[in-house]
Design an enzyme around this catalytic site. Structure first.
Site, mmCIF file in Angstrom:
data_model
loop_
_atom_site.group_PDB
_atom_site.id
_atom_site.type_symbol
_atom_site.label_atom_id
_atom_site.label_comp_id
_atom_site.label_asym_id
_atom_site.label_seq_id
_atom_site.Cartn_x
_atom_site.Cartn_y
_atom_site.Cartn_z
ATOM 1 N N ASP A 123 28.785 50.646 33.078
ATOM 2 C CA ASP A 123 28.640 51.263 31.768
ATOM 3 C C ASP A 123 27.187 51.602 31.446
ATOM 4 O O ASP A 123 26.873 52.708 30.997
ATOM 5 C CB ASP A 123 29.216 50.322 30.703
ATOM 6 C CG ASP A 123 29.271 50.963 29.325
ATOM 7 O OD1 ASP A 123 30.061 51.898 29.143
ATOM 8 O OD2 ASP A 123 28.517 50.525 28.442
ATOM 9 N N GLY A 124 26.272 50.665 31.692
ATOM 10 C CA GLY A 124 24.861 50.908 31.386
ATOM 11 C C GLY A 124 24.262 52.031 32.206
ATOM 12 O O GLY A 124 23.551 52.898 31.689
ATOM 13 N N ASP A 174 34.104 43.771 37.236
ATOM 14 C CA ASP A 174 34.887 43.337 36.076
ATOM 15 C C ASP A 174 36.063 44.263 35.772
ATOM 16 O O ASP A 174 36.928 43.914 34.973
ATOM 17 C CB ASP A 174 33.995 43.256 34.833
ATOM 18 C CG ASP A 174 33.002 42.111 34.911
ATOM 19 O OD1 ASP A 174 33.296 41.118 35.608
ATOM 20 O OD2 ASP A 174 31.934 42.201 34.283
ATOM 21 N N MET A 230 33.576 35.562 36.842
ATOM 22 C CA MET A 230 32.879 36.522 36.009
ATOM 23 C C MET A 230 33.863 37.213 35.064
ATOM 24 O O MET A 230 35.046 37.315 35.344
ATOM 25 C CB MET A 230 32.125 37.544 36.858
ATOM 26 C CG MET A 230 30.884 36.960 37.512
ATOM 27 S SD MET A 230 29.897 38.194 38.400
ATOM 28 C CE MET A 230 28.428 37.214 38.756
ATOM 29 N N ARG A 277 36.563 18.567 37.541
ATOM 30 C CA ARG A 277 35.474 19.079 38.373
ATOM 31 C C ARG A 277 35.372 20.588 38.125
ATOM 32 O O ARG A 277 36.384 21.258 37.912
ATOM 33 C CB ARG A 277 35.720 18.819 39.861
ATOM 34 C CG ARG A 277 35.662 17.348 40.245
ATOM 35 C CD ARG A 277 34.250 16.797 40.148
ATOM 36 N NE ARG A 277 34.172 15.426 40.621
ATOM 37 C CZ ARG A 277 34.346 14.343 39.864
ATOM 38 N NH1 ARG A 277 34.674 14.497 38.581
ATOM 39 N NH2 ARG A 277 34.243 13.139 40.372
#
Length: 364
Positions: A120-121, A144, A186, A282
């Site tokens: 996007d950027g 993503d 992520m 964990r």
């Protein structure tokens, strides 16, 4: 009549991901073999246009063997916005508009068009350059999978495989030690990796940014499994997940000081679960492992299709557009549409309904 294209530039911006080299390879091959153009590789994202000595010609020898390599042979940067560029002056970081330098360097390099590969950027910067007269074509990239203008972005399939394999391997150790295993993946704004890998890996709980959760609901799920003789649980956590019950996952002081760091969310949830029901947990934080490694065959093919179509857009003079995948076909969309909105998981998305039907909890 438009000026014939002789030389194009290609750059990779933002975070790296598997498939970038496959795009570069496809751009070079399609441009040189079909159109006999010269291709310049712009190094380190838009930095390479501010510092043009970084640019270098790309030929057959440069792209040999890169199809299966992760990363990008051109380098990348997620801090290289030429419209707000950080520079050091008198020992301090000052943000400056370096776009005039970049715009002046493009004709000096002899570039007739520019292929920008990024998320996007990167595409927003490409759009601004297009509005200033630069002939830009975009190629979408993000693990993503959160760009709304395309059904899938390359890199997502490879990241998904990495996450799923990690969950698979954690099942046996979780069962052996009767532990709660939290796997952080992520997904700062969109939970596609967590959702897909959680379903594929047989997770018991999936936490994503789009569905805020109650801690008590997670603990209830764990306790019900224990009562049924299942003394372990797998929780897949997207890094951007959030609560709706008042438990801060990251302290405000930490956010102001250094921002959220990988692992802070999953570790915070694990600590809260221990405090609530005294169940040992964990945490495994996959982090940048999801960005690395050999791209899957699907990502190699998609990257190659995107790269070839980007060259075709240049050849047709269709600038200010980004290639995309729609209904299995490679098409294009305007950069304005491409950066208009993120593609996020809907609370009633079919995959969410599938997960719920499989007994997976979202903590809501």
């Amino acid at each position: 009549m438009s000026t014939p294209v002789k030389t194009i530039g290609v750059l990779t911006g933002g975070g790296d991901c598997p498939g970038l080299n496959a795009v570069i390879r496809a751009v070079v091959k399609a441009a040189t073999i079909k159109y006999q153009w010269t291709v310049l590789g712009i190094m380190d994202g838009y930095d390479g246009l501010i510092w043009p000595e970084k640019a270098r010609p790309l030929g057959a020898a440069d792209i040999s063997g890169i199809l299966v390599r992760g990363g990008t042979i051109l380098g990348t940067s997620n801090r290289g916005n030429p419209f707000a560029y950080p520079v050091q002056e008198d020992g301090k970081t000052v943000v400056k508009d370096m776009s005039s330098i970049l715009l002046a360097n493009i004709p000096k390099l002899g570039l007739d068009a520019l292929v920008v590969v990024g998320g996007d950027g990167t595409q927003k910067i490409g759009l601004e350059l297009f509005r200033r007269g630069i002939k830009v074509v975009g190629v979408p990239k993000t693990i993503d999978n959160d760009l709304s203008a395309t059904e899938v972005t390359f890199g997502f399939d490879t990241a998904l495989r990495t996450a799923t394999e990690a969950i698979d391997k954690l099942h046996t150790t979780a069962e052996s030690h009767h532990r709660i295993m939290l796997v952080e993946v992520m997904g700062r704004d969109a939970g596609w990796i967590a959702l897909h890998s959680g379903i594929a890996g047989g997770a018991d709980v999936i936490l994503i940014p789009e569905i805020p959760f109650f801690l008590e609901k997670i603990c209830d799920k764990i306790e019900r499994r224990a009562s049924a003789g299942r003394h372990f649980s797998i929780i897949v956590v997207a890094e951007g997940c959030r609560t709706i019950d008042g438990h801060p996952l990251i302290s405000h002081a930490q956010e102001r000081r250094q921002g959220p760091r990988a692992g802070t969310v999953a570790n915070a949830i694990g600590a809260l679960v221990w405090r609530q029901i005294s169940r040992e947990s964990r945490v495994t934080v996959l982090g940048h492992i999801q960005r690395g490694g050999t791209p899957t065959p699907y990502d190699r093919v998609l990257s190659s299709r995107f790269g070839v179509e980007a060259v075709e857009l240049v050849a047709r003079g269709e600038f200010g557009r980004m290639v995309c995948l729609r209904c299995g076909s490679i098409e294009s969309t305007s950069l304005e549409e491409a950066v208009g909105a993120l593609k996020i998981v809907g609370p009633d998305d079919q995959l969410v309904r599938t997960a719920r039907a499989l007994g997976i909890s979202f903590g809501d």
